[in-house]
Design an enzyme around this catalytic site. Structure first.
Site, PDB file in Angstrom:
ATOM      1  CG  ASP A   1      -1.772   1.242   1.312  1.00  0.00           C
ATOM      2  OD1 ASP A   1      -2.258   1.696   0.256  1.00  0.00           O
ATOM      3  OD2 ASP A   1      -1.964   1.764   2.421  1.00  0.00           O
TER       4      ASP A   1
ATOM      5  CD  GLU B   1      -5.250   0.537  -2.205  1.00  0.00           C
ATOM      6  OE1 GLU B   1      -6.294   1.196  -2.226  1.00  0.00           O
ATOM      7  OE2 GLU B   1      -4.730   0.119  -1.152  1.00  0.00           O
TER       8      GLU B   1
ATOM      9  CG  ASP C   1      -0.475   3.182   6.198  1.00  0.00           C
ATOM     10  OD1 ASP C   1      -0.946   3.750   5.200  1.00  0.00           O
ATOM     11  OD2 ASP C   1      -0.342   3.733   7.304  1.00  0.00           O
TER      12      ASP C   1
END
Length: 164
Positions: free
Chosen positions: A7, A67, A139
């Site tokens: 991420d 992502e 996160d």
């Protein structure tokens, strides 16, 4: 198969490592790479690249899932996020790892069953799917979700290839 989920972020880049053994998903590790906002931006990108390179060397994943960029209201924030993603992707391709990208909606759909799930729902599902004692840091949780999304997507792709 060992999957590294990422991420990306210019201040915090989350990572999550899972192992897919048959239909089982096993938590290996998760955490975040923190950059100091007082540092020059290129130095922060280098820290993301170096940190992920060390994680890749330690855990030796077979694939990386990242992502995809969301639409930010602030153009400067979107550019910085894109650069952080670039540093993360280069850390993977630098050692020959395949990289797969997933939107937030795809990740939520894979983990919770709906692309409109709330962040808390995703975190609770990750905790349950990976049998974690507590919800992972935000996160890291997002990175684990991306890894789980890839595990499900890769499994479906393998099934579809077997049908042909």
């Amino acid at each position: 198969m060992i999957i590294l989920g990422i991420d990306p972020g210019s201040r915090k880049t989350g990572y999550g490592i899972i192992s897919k053994q048959g239909n089982r998903l096993i938590h290996v590790d998760n955490g975040a790479i923190f950059t100091q906002s007082a540092k020059d931006f290129p130095e922060r990108l280098e820290k993301i690249f170096t940190g992920l390179s060390e994680i890749i060397a330690q855990y030796r994943p077979e694939v990386v899932a990242v992502e995809d960029v969301f639409l930010a209201k602030n153009a400067q924030s979107a550019l910085k996020l894109g650069q952080a993603r670039g540093a993360a992707i280069v850390a993977a391709v630098n050692v020959g790892l395949p990289v797969h990208e997933y939107t937030a909606m795809q990740v939520k759909q894979a983990v919770v069953g709906t692309g409109r799930a709330e962040k808390a729902q995703v975190q609770q599902m990750i905790k349950a799917l990976l049998n974690l004692p507590e919800v992972a840091q935000e996160d890291a949780s997002d990175a684990l979700a991306v890894a789980i999304c890839h595990a499900h997507s890769a499994g479906m792709s393998a099934l579809l290839k077997g049908v042909r």
